[in-house]
Design a protein around this motif. Structure first.
Motif, PDB file in Angstrom:
ATOM      1  N   LEU A   8       1.141  -1.027  -0.114  1.00 20.28           N
ATOM      2  CA  LEU A   8      -0.058   0.026   0.118  1.00 20.28           C
ATOM      3  C   LEU A   8       0.825   1.217  -0.075  1.00 20.28           C
ATOM      4  O   LEU A   8       1.906   1.217   0.860  1.00 20.28           O
ATOM      5  CB  LEU A   8      -0.853   0.222   1.336  1.00 20.28           C
ATOM      6  N   ALA A   9       0.797   2.081  -0.846  1.00 22.86           N
ATOM      7  CA  ALA A   9       1.682   3.496  -1.120  1.00 22.86           C
ATOM      8  C   ALA A   9       0.879   4.514  -1.293  1.00 22.86           C
ATOM      9  O   ALA A   9      -0.327   4.485  -2.102  1.00 22.86           O
ATOM     10  CB  ALA A   9       2.490   3.065  -2.225  1.00 22.86           C
ATOM     11  N   GLN A  10       1.545   5.902  -0.889  1.00 23.07           N
ATOM     12  CA  GLN A  10       0.669   7.008  -0.947  1.00 23.07           C
ATOM     13  C   GLN A  10       1.168   7.511  -2.491  1.00 23.07           C
ATOM     14  O   GLN A  10       2.409   7.419  -2.776  1.00 23.07           O
ATOM     15  CB  GLN A  10       0.938   8.052  -0.084  1.00 23.07           C
ATOM     16  N   LEU A  11       0.173   7.934  -3.570  1.00 24.47           N
ATOM     17  CA  LEU A  11       0.651   8.174  -4.768  1.00 24.47           C
ATOM     18  C   LEU A  11       1.252   9.650  -4.685  1.00 24.47           C
ATOM     19  O   LEU A  11       0.984  10.642  -3.562  1.00 24.47           O
ATOM     20  CB  LEU A  11      -0.474   8.447  -5.510  1.00 24.47           C
ATOM     21  N   GLU A  12       2.201  10.360  -5.239  1.00 30.49           N
ATOM     22  CA  GLU A  12       2.855  11.618  -5.342  1.00 30.49           C
ATOM     23  C   GLU A  12       1.595  12.593  -5.491  1.00 30.49           C
ATOM     24  O   GLU A  12       0.757  12.174  -6.306  1.00 30.49           O
ATOM     25  CB  GLU A  12       3.811  11.569  -6.684  1.00 30.49           C
ATOM     26  N   GLU A  13       1.974  13.776  -4.985  1.00 31.10           N
ATOM     27  CA  GLU A  13       0.745  14.487  -5.151  1.00 31.10           C
ATOM     28  C   GLU A  13       0.273  14.877  -6.478  1.00 31.10           C
ATOM     29  O   GLU A  13      -0.743  15.213  -6.725  1.00 31.10           O
ATOM     30  CB  GLU A  13       1.161  15.896  -4.633  1.00 31.10           C
ATOM     31  N   ALA A  14       1.287  14.829  -7.466  1.00 37.50           N
ATOM     32  CA  ALA A  14       1.202  15.328  -9.165  1.00 37.50           C
ATOM     33  C   ALA A  14       1.996  14.163  -9.686  1.00 37.50           C
ATOM     34  O   ALA A  14       3.297  14.518  -9.731  1.00 37.50           O
ATOM     35  CB  ALA A  14       1.303  16.665  -9.322  1.00 37.50           C
ATOM     36  N   GLY A  15       1.424  13.310 -10.217  1.00 37.97           N
ATOM     37  CA  GLY A  15       2.144  12.225 -10.892  1.00 37.97           C
ATOM     38  C   GLY A  15       1.424  11.695 -12.339  1.00 37.97           C
ATOM     39  O   GLY A  15       0.404  11.788 -12.448  1.00 37.97           O
ATOM     40  N   VAL A  16       2.238  10.800 -12.965  1.00 43.46           N
ATOM     41  CA  VAL A  16       1.670  10.062 -14.240  1.00 43.46           C
ATOM     42  C   VAL A  16       1.710   8.678 -13.993  1.00 43.46           C
ATOM     43  O   VAL A  16       2.542   8.273 -13.522  1.00 43.46           O
ATOM     44  CB  VAL A  16       2.408  10.535 -15.278  1.00 43.46           C
TER      45      VAL A  16
ATOM     46  N   LYS B   2       0.782  24.700 -10.448  1.00 45.74           N
ATOM     47  CA  LYS B   2       1.971  24.542 -11.452  1.00 45.74           C
ATOM     48  C   LYS B   2       2.382  23.244 -11.455  1.00 45.74           C
ATOM     49  O   LYS B   2       2.420  22.509 -12.554  1.00 45.74           O
ATOM     50  CB  LYS B   2       2.913  25.354 -10.960  1.00 45.74           C
ATOM     51  N   ALA B   3       2.396  22.417 -10.603  1.00 39.34           N
ATOM     52  CA  ALA B   3       2.545  21.016 -10.562  1.00 39.34           C
ATOM     53  C   ALA B   3       1.436  20.263 -11.175  1.00 39.34           C
ATOM     54  O   ALA B   3       1.899  19.208 -11.955  1.00 39.34           O
ATOM     55  CB  ALA B   3       2.875  20.432  -8.923  1.00 39.34           C
ATOM     56  N   ARG B   4       0.335  20.422 -10.769  1.00 32.71           N
ATOM     57  CA  ARG B   4      -0.807  19.826 -11.466  1.00 32.71           C
ATOM     58  C   ARG B   4      -0.874  20.104 -12.934  1.00 32.71           C
ATOM     59  O   ARG B   4      -0.973  19.185 -13.818  1.00 32.71           O
ATOM     60  CB  ARG B   4      -2.312  20.266 -10.890  1.00 32.71           C
ATOM     61  N   ALA B   5      -0.476  21.470 -13.425  1.00 38.02           N
ATOM     62  CA  ALA B   5      -0.302  21.618 -14.742  1.00 38.02           C
ATOM     63  C   ALA B   5       0.777  20.870 -15.376  1.00 38.02           C
ATOM     64  O   ALA B   5       0.690  20.317 -16.642  1.00 38.02           O
ATOM     65  CB  ALA B   5      -0.401  23.207 -14.986  1.00 38.02           C
ATOM     66  N   GLU B   6       1.850  20.947 -14.830  1.00 30.50           N
ATOM     67  CA  GLU B   6       2.970  20.054 -15.289  1.00 30.50           C
ATOM     68  C   GLU B   6       2.651  18.534 -15.663  1.00 30.50           C
ATOM     69  O   GLU B   6       3.009  18.188 -16.918  1.00 30.50           O
ATOM     70  CB  GLU B   6       4.088  20.202 -14.552  1.00 30.50           C
TER      71      GLU B   6
END
Length: 122
Positions: A39-47, A109-113
């Motif tokens: 079980l892992a937490q996803l990065e705040e903004a990732g692909v 900015k992180a979400r847009a990137e």
């Protein structure tokens, strides 16, 4: 293995896959059938990339959430997610250009990137 990716708003993808690639808060994780449970937490903004057993590949921009892995099942529960082919790149570029240096601006900015990375990869 069976994979399901859902966000708060909807189910984005469900089916059989041969590989899942996700970025967690402790690094990138590649998952194949028979993977050790985790079980892992996803990065705040990732692909995330899901390679289906039919040869298809799906790229998804994900913002927050969790990844749950068992031997034959992967569940991805995201706060927000968008399939690469659904991303409005012009809107993402405007958000990137309009982001300021505040905490909220850095998050935007992180979400847009990540949306632009997913759209380019998809």
């Amino acid at each position: 293995m069976t994979v399901e990716l859902v966000s708060v708003e909807r189910r984005l993808w469900s089916g059989d896959a041969r590989f899942v690639l996700a970025r967690t808060t402790v690094g990138e994780v590649g998952v194949l059938p028979g993977h050790q449970p985790m079980l892992a937490q996803l990065e705040e903004a990732g692909v995330i990339r899901i390679d289906g057993t039919d040869g298809s590949s799906h790229t998804i921009a994900v913002h927050g959430g969790f990844l749950s892995v068992s031997a034959e099942r992967v569940s991805i529960l995201a706060e927000f997610a968008e399939m690469a082919n659904e991303i409005d790149t012009a809107r993402a570029r405007r958000a990137l250009d309009g982001a300021d240096d505040s905490e909220e601006g850095r998050a935007a900015k992180a979400r847009a990137e990540v949306r632009l990375r997913a759209a380019d990869a998809g």
